[in-house]
Design a protein around this motif. Sequence first.
Motif: not given
Length: 650
Positions: A176-184
């Motif tokens: 989830e943190i990796a996905e959030m890095n992408h979204k940010i």
Amino acid sequence: MSASLYNIGLTGLNAAQAGLLTTSHNISNAGTTGYSRQSVVQSTNPALFTGAGFFGEGTKVDTVKRAYNGFLSNQVLAAETRFKEYDTYDVEIGQIDNMLADSTVGLTPALESFFGGVQEVAANPSSIPARQSMISTAQSLVARFQNLSERLTDVRAGLESQIKETVGAIGTYAKEIAEMNHKIAVAQQAGSAQPANDLLDTRDQLVKELNQLTRVSTATGSDGSLSVFIGTGQPLVVGTVATTLEAQPSSADPHRFNVNIVTNSGNAITIPESLLGGGRLGGLLAMRSGSLDTAQNQLGLVAVGLATAFNAQHVLGQDLNGNLGTDFFTPPAVAVARYASTSSASPDVQFADITKLTGDDYKLTFTDTTGGYALTRVSDGASVTAASVGLTITPPTTSMVGDSFVILPTRNAAANIGVSISDTRMLAAAAPVTSAATSTNLGTGSISAPVVSSTASLAAFGTAAAPLKLTYSGGNLSGFPAGQPVTYTPLGAAAVTLAAPVASIPYTSGMSIAVGGVSFSMTGAIKDNDTFTVGPNTKGVSDSRNAVLLGNLQTTKVMLAAGGQPSATLQSVYSQLVSAVGNKAREVSVNRDAQESLVDQATTAQQSVAGVNLDEEAANLIRYQQAYQAAGKVMSIASKLFDEVLALGR
């Protein structure tokens, strides 16, 4: 001028509206977990130069920033991960602390009841009900060992399940943190590098929740991505890539989970438990290795000590059938598990000296192809020898270099102890050897009841019809078995050992004599030709000498050698276990409470910066409302002025 005035009013109107929107957003999220208060950052527009000087052009909104303090946030993370570790440990250790110390389900009352049964047989050796009572209390004691072991096994199963579940949750958070890095990254690139505040808050909250599972450290990249590390720097998230983390069965114990990093090629790299402190996972691992393993090993140590010491004395006795005693308890075996082995050959490990057992586990690694090995203690990696830890190790004839095994001497002992005797007649309450002064003796000399320390040479004492006969003549005793050395100790003097064959020894009143695994003392004035017999016991029905010695084991130090001598009784070993678990439970509880206070303090400091204050936001609403109204008034005046200018042209 009116057009410029209109534009200035419009910039003020936009700025006030941005302030109202941001304030409203803060108020709406006052109860949102992980939300950081946001504020509008504005600055003046470049001024317009005229011959009369610079005239302002209003304001502009530069960005919306969140109230974030990295130092305070890291303090909260550090405090929370330690609190969660202590809190988890406190909950888990409470289960075994309450169980071991309980006056009804603990081992102490069962031990006392069993030795009470032994004492009853010692008082009434021919009583069948007393013998049955001894067997029944022994079975109850064994059942108590097994129940306690089963409960500890249940606790272990629960821990392993939680460890696997927690590792799975850590992996989910990493993704989830990796996905959030992408979204940010996408959001900030699309927004002219403006911070995606709400997404950043979401990512920080994910890190905070992950940190409650295991201690993490973070590093922010130049592109705004957050890398997350666990342990001593093992990467969990790097940019948009999350490391695969899995709990897999240990090669030494399939029921014990290790935490592994799974590489892209599918290989599993085990992370040492010592590197995974903090958070729920740290608490579970610390509980397993620091308290549960110790509790199970120490409970097994008591079981091994009881079975070995009691059996050793019981086989020196004689039962109602006139036979030598057999094992009373089923002796637990040493558990040996393969750690890393390519061969089917395993070492044979047996107990040698229970006084040297400590409850530790050991790792054996073969160093050559002929059975040479190195032995280390698992707890600290110290090198030891088998003899120094109370074991005998017989390696196979051929071995593979590097093959390793984990030796668990006492881990499963409490579960495997049993009662071997069910026939009351097989209780060896009597001693197999008896002694007597011949009735025709002229002197007043007497001989004590023999104490048997070994049954290997009992044949040397003859038969019931023709027992060994010691004769006194001219100040000496003769008639000792031809093939046995003799040790005698004159009263108040040092012991003297004579090699076989022994013709005679000088007699002194009060001396003690040991020969052929049997010892006795002689006192009184002996006349020439007085004789004394030492031979098989044919009247053992009412003899309780061995039962007395069995009962004495309750208070005899038979465990934990210190300075070469046993230093602890069976009960004191268990008491040390109860005390150790209780002290650890208290320590963890105190640390938990202290850490909870630190969490509160750190959270208060962090929220004073990042939290939403509704009173402050209400004041901001009024301020921005007034600014909005004032800017609207400016625009209204500008409109009227423009109308006046148009009217002049009519």
